[in-house]
Scaffold this active site. Structure first.
Site, PDB file in Angstrom:
ATOM      1  N   TYR A  81     -13.315   4.331  -4.223  1.00  0.00           N
ATOM      2  CA  TYR A  81     -12.184   5.372  -4.854  1.00  0.00           C
ATOM      3  C   TYR A  81     -12.683   5.644  -6.219  1.00  0.00           C
ATOM      4  O   TYR A  81     -12.189   6.875  -6.740  1.00  0.00           O
ATOM      5  CB  TYR A  81     -10.856   4.673  -4.811  1.00  0.00           C
ATOM      6  CG  TYR A  81     -10.398   4.332  -3.524  1.00  0.00           C
ATOM      7  CD1 TYR A  81     -10.095   5.646  -2.576  1.00  0.00           C
ATOM      8  CD2 TYR A  81     -10.253   3.101  -2.912  1.00  0.00           C
ATOM      9  CE1 TYR A  81      -9.642   5.470  -1.329  1.00  0.00           C
ATOM     10  CE2 TYR A  81     -10.022   2.806  -1.695  1.00  0.00           C
ATOM     11  CZ  TYR A  81      -9.560   3.971  -0.879  1.00  0.00           C
ATOM     12  OH  TYR A  81      -9.168   3.601   0.453  1.00  0.00           O
ATOM     13  N   ARG A 124      -3.573   6.828   3.256  1.00  0.00           N
ATOM     14  CA  ARG A 124      -3.626   5.679   2.419  1.00  0.00           C
ATOM     15  C   ARG A 124      -4.634   5.905   1.383  1.00  0.00           C
ATOM     16  O   ARG A 124      -4.546   5.231   0.443  1.00  0.00           O
ATOM     17  CB  ARG A 124      -4.295   4.567   3.579  1.00  0.00           C
ATOM     18  CG  ARG A 124      -4.510   3.193   2.993  1.00  0.00           C
ATOM     19  CD  ARG A 124      -4.786   2.342   4.260  1.00  0.00           C
ATOM     20  NE  ARG A 124      -5.974   1.151   3.771  1.00  0.00           N
ATOM     21  CZ  ARG A 124      -5.631   0.054   3.309  1.00  0.00           C
ATOM     22  NH1 ARG A 124      -4.362  -0.202   3.079  1.00  0.00           N
ATOM     23  NH2 ARG A 124      -6.634  -0.884   3.159  1.00  0.00           N
ATOM     24  N   HIS A 183      -7.631  -5.085   0.363  1.00  0.00           N
ATOM     25  CA  HIS A 183      -9.077  -5.239   0.424  1.00  0.00           C
ATOM     26  C   HIS A 183      -9.613  -6.505   0.282  1.00  0.00           C
ATOM     27  O   HIS A 183      -9.282  -7.251  -0.946  1.00  0.00           O
ATOM     28  CB  HIS A 183      -9.841  -4.213  -0.518  1.00  0.00           C
ATOM     29  CG  HIS A 183      -9.711  -2.790   0.241  1.00  0.00           C
ATOM     30  ND1 HIS A 183      -9.946  -1.747  -0.661  1.00  0.00           N
ATOM     31  CD2 HIS A 183      -9.394  -2.264   1.377  1.00  0.00           C
ATOM     32  CE1 HIS A 183      -9.984  -0.392   0.077  1.00  0.00           C
ATOM     33  NE2 HIS A 183      -9.403  -0.937   1.329  1.00  0.00           N
ATOM     34  N   LYS A 196      -5.383  -7.379   7.531  1.00  0.00           N
ATOM     35  CA  LYS A 196      -6.576  -7.574   8.244  1.00  0.00           C
ATOM     36  C   LYS A 196      -6.871  -9.267   7.989  1.00  0.00           C
ATOM     37  O   LYS A 196      -6.828  -9.644   6.876  1.00  0.00           O
ATOM     38  CB  LYS A 196      -7.693  -6.875   7.945  1.00  0.00           C
ATOM     39  CG  LYS A 196      -7.635  -5.544   8.597  1.00  0.00           C
ATOM     40  CD  LYS A 196      -9.090  -4.738   8.303  1.00  0.00           C
ATOM     41  CE  LYS A 196      -9.160  -3.364   8.891  1.00  0.00           C
ATOM     42  NZ  LYS A 196     -10.164  -2.619   8.818  1.00  0.00           N
ATOM     43  N   ARG A 215      -2.055   0.714   6.134  1.00  0.00           N
ATOM     44  CA  ARG A 215      -2.647   0.826   7.317  1.00  0.00           C
ATOM     45  C   ARG A 215      -1.729   1.355   8.302  1.00  0.00           C
ATOM     46  O   ARG A 215      -0.698   0.850   8.379  1.00  0.00           O
ATOM     47  CB  ARG A 215      -3.470  -0.135   7.965  1.00  0.00           C
ATOM     48  CG  ARG A 215      -4.690  -0.772   6.882  1.00  0.00           C
ATOM     49  CD  ARG A 215      -5.536  -1.990   7.398  1.00  0.00           C
ATOM     50  NE  ARG A 215      -6.534  -2.233   6.499  1.00  0.00           N
ATOM     51  CZ  ARG A 215      -6.470  -3.353   5.736  1.00  0.00           C
ATOM     52  NH1 ARG A 215      -5.199  -3.842   5.422  1.00  0.00           N
ATOM     53  NH2 ARG A 215      -7.283  -3.622   4.658  1.00  0.00           N
TER      54      ARG A 215
END
Length: 307
Positions: free
Chosen positions: A288, A256, A279, A185, A162
């Site tokens: 994806y 990304r 993720h 995250k 990111r």
């Protein structure tokens, strides 16, 4: 609408945000969005009831209040995706507040978000991704800044970072080895491989960078030596994609997306890609697979003799 919030509600919001940061490791951008969404919600209730919304009035919220708020959002032509995000923030706040104050938050938790079509990631082709990196470097007349921008975008595409993760790298992360530990995250850590091309791009930048590098300072520096602002990368990426004739979806984050899609196209395992991207849920990564299927259908339609 002026944001009118009672001191009690403001304190509760602040304590909830502190809890989100301490217990769940929410990123600063997430906390800022939460603060805005919940503050706007409380301000709406203040305006709607024409009285300050302290903790007791907040606990008396009704289903009709929720319907009125969501109708208000729709009247402002706010997109369904954004309404769903705001509702999610409000529900999270009310779960915390209800447990703390001892009331039943059913009126809030039963509210249903509007349906919306999830947007699939828009990856670049491999040639376009390479051209983007090369062209980004040409947007600056200062050699070290061009090398810096190319290094950042190379990390986005080459490591699936990111933008906040790339710009969050410090001097202590040097020299880059074959792998890099990233804190993403929610404070979630992951190890990503660093391709030789990414290492070379960072080394080229470091050779030219005029600012001394210390362990606690940002790896990527602005013109005056401070941490590089992500808006700068967004700007040079926009300039580069306009020169290349790429669509507006060719953003830093698209690099990304391209990383993940190209790995999948090359036979990468979905769960391994999930780990590389950081993720929390496999369902996020599964988007994806839809992208890859769209690409396969286009190839099929273009090449099949009976298409």
């Amino acid at each position: 609408m002026t944001l009118t919030i009672s001191p009690q509600a403001r304190d509760a919001l602040s304590h909830w945000l502190d809890a989100q940061s301490a217990l769940k490791g929410a990123a600063q951008n997430t906390l800022t969005a939460y603060r805005t969404d919940v503050a706007e919600f409380i301000a709406f209730l203040t305006h709607h009831h024409a009285e300050p919304q302290g903790l007791a009035p907040l606990a008396r919220i009704t289903v009709q209040d929720m319907r009125s708020w969501m109708a208000h959002l729709r009247g402002q032509e706010i997109a369904p995706r954004s309404i769903a995000r705001k509702l999610s923030a409000v529900k999270s706040f009310y779960r915390w507040l209800a447990e703390r104050e001892g009331f039943e938050p059913t009126a809030v938790l039963s509210a249903r978000a509007p349906k919306f079509q999830k947007k699939l990631p828009r990856p670049l082709s491999q040639d376009a991704a390479r051209a983007m990196i090369d062209t980004v470097e040409l947007q600056s007349t200062t050699g070290w800044q061009g090398a810096r921008d190319a290094a950042v975008v190379t990390l986005l595409y080459g490591c699936g970072l990111r933008i906040s993760e790339a710009l969050g790298l410090k001097g202590r992360d040097l020299p880059l080895g074959q792998t890099l530990r990233i804190v993403g995250k929610g404070g979630k850590e992951r190890i990503v491989p660093v391709l030789p091309v990414a290492r070379r791009a960072v080394e080229a930048y470091l050779t030219l960078c005029p600012h001394p590098m210390s362990p606690d300072e940002a790896l990527f520096r602005g013109a005056r030596g401070g941490a590089l602002n992500p808006r700068h990368i967004a700007k040079v990426t926009e300039q580069a994609r306009m020169q290349l004739g790429l669509p507006a979806t060719a953003t830093p984050h698209a690099m990304r997306h391209s990383f993940a899609t190209h790995l999948l196209s090359a036979g990468g395992d979905l769960r391994e890609i999930q780990e590389l991207l950081g993720h929390a849920s496999l369902s996020t990564t599964q988007a994806y697979t839809s992208v890859d299927q769209v690409h396969l259908m286009k190839v099929y339609e273009a090449c099949h003799p009976k298409a």
